[in-house]
Write an enzyme that holds these catalytic residues in place. Sequence first.
Site, PDB file in Angstrom:
ATOM      1  N   SER A   1       0.840  -1.198   0.000  1.00  0.00           N
ATOM      2  CA  SER A   1       0.000   0.000   0.000  1.00  0.00           C
ATOM      3  C   SER A   1       0.876   1.249   0.000  1.00  0.00           C
ATOM      4  CB  SER A   1      -0.918  -0.032   1.233  1.00  0.00           C
ATOM      5  OG  SER A   1      -1.863   1.011   1.164  1.00  0.00           O
ATOM      6  N   ASN A   2       0.317   2.384   0.353  1.00  0.00           N
ATOM      7  CA  ASN A   2       1.099   3.620   0.461  1.00  0.00           C
ATOM      8  C   ASN A   2       0.583   4.418   1.652  1.00  0.00           C
ATOM      9  OD1 ASN A   2      -1.142   5.377  -0.407  1.00  0.00           O
ATOM     10  ND2 ASN A   2      -0.896   4.263  -2.321  1.00  0.00           N
ATOM     11  N   GLN A   3       1.143   5.620   1.847  1.00  0.00           N
ATOM     12  CA  GLN A   3       0.876   6.346   3.099  1.00  0.00           C
ATOM     13  C   GLN A   3      -0.343   7.272   3.038  1.00  0.00           C
ATOM     14  OE1 GLN A   3       4.407   8.378   4.378  1.00  0.00           O
ATOM     15  NE2 GLN A   3       5.673   6.665   3.780  1.00  0.00           N
TER      16      GLN A   3
ATOM     17  N   ALA B   1      -4.763   7.777  -3.833  1.00  0.00           N
ATOM     18  CA  ALA B   1      -3.403   7.360  -4.198  1.00  0.00           C
ATOM     19  C   ALA B   1      -3.496   5.878  -4.545  1.00  0.00           C
ATOM     20  CB  ALA B   1      -2.459   7.584  -3.032  1.00  0.00           C
TER      21      ALA B   1
END
Length: 396
Positions: free
Chosen positions: A206-208, A274
């Site tokens: 995943s991402n932040q 995102a």
Amino acid sequence: MVEGKKILLGVCGSIAAYKSILLTRLLIKGGAEVKIILTPSAKGFVTPLSLSVISKNEVLADMVRDGAWSNHVELGRWAHLMLIAPLSCNTLAKMAHGHCDNLLLATYLSATCPVVFAPAMDEDMWLHSATKENIERLKSFGNHLIPVEKGELASGLYGEGRMAEPEQILSFLETNFFFSRELEGKLALVTAGPTHEPFDPVRYISNQSTGKMGIAIARELAARGAKVELVLGPSAMEAEIPGVHVIPVESAEDMYQACTNLFPKTDITVMSAAVADYTPVSFSSEKIKKNSGTLTLELTRTKDILKALGEQKKAGQILVGFALENHDETAYARKKLQSKNADLIVLNSLNDPGAGFGFDTNRVTIFEKDGQETRFDQKTKQQVAKDIVDRIIKLL
Ligand code: CTP
């Protein structure tokens, strides 16, 4: 919009009282007329002088001043809306039981306008059965609650009980009471948050992203009258907003399916999620056990949702994309505008302090198809959302 509205702001004794200065400034900037009443203990947290300078009005606190009686009935009738922010646990209990031992309570009891309250307290107090009962009583009298938020509390603990931020309070008032319905009848689709790309039942890449920016945009679109479908990736953020229907999704593929289903009917689409660019090629239904060697994950590209929607876009539909860059920002943003057939690209630069994932603020530049490029100052995400929605309305 609050322009021309008369707002009576009640401030109670709480550390969150400092936010009443920012809140007053926002209301005044929006063109409202603001009169302020403090409870006796609020004076220990915020000075009448600061509030009177900001509100450009005398700040009231006492039932009797210099031998003269403060006319609470007149005050209660003057206002289009009474807002109590912060509402302390003590004043909440008094309001719930009809007490009348200060000017704020007397005005509340005689107010004929809608009353909105934004509580602020520590989590244990907020969760106490007595508080819950008092909140329900206030709501049952027809008053309107602005929910508390999670965050750092005055006690130093982390939890539920923080007063909503001033921008959120303003947005609540605009959504529920003072709407300017520029987007009435429009359907908006907003994506927000990260996506999770699982490769076994317990792990994912995943991402932040937190979803804050997209949720702020959904809130703003709803405040201007649009019906909003918010396709939200896994996010811990509160997204219960009047006028916003949340469609929770996990992966880029889920987000693609939800967006392509909704897109043909939408007037405005803002892709602020995102979305993961890559996803694991295979998924193991059994948890992958560790061993002594390395683990190699094979990844494949996800579908580019923005590009797919750009290809389907019809005349009259507005499509907004985001770009997060840290070099050659302008060139990449312009390229994205073309390659995704977007009407606007909102650029966040990773080089700007106070902008990007997790921050409450953002600094954006908006690129338009006609070559226009507008760089905004660093602002709260809710104010950035206003700037973006203003641009969308201009295009419409
Ligand atoms: N986006 C999307 N689907 C994806 C990836 C991104 O819809 N699979 C959207 C995002 O919501 C955002 C925009 O596309 O609005 C970002 O464009 P993208 O080309 O993905 O930019 P970057 O992620 O910055 O990619 P790169 O710099 O690698 O081109």
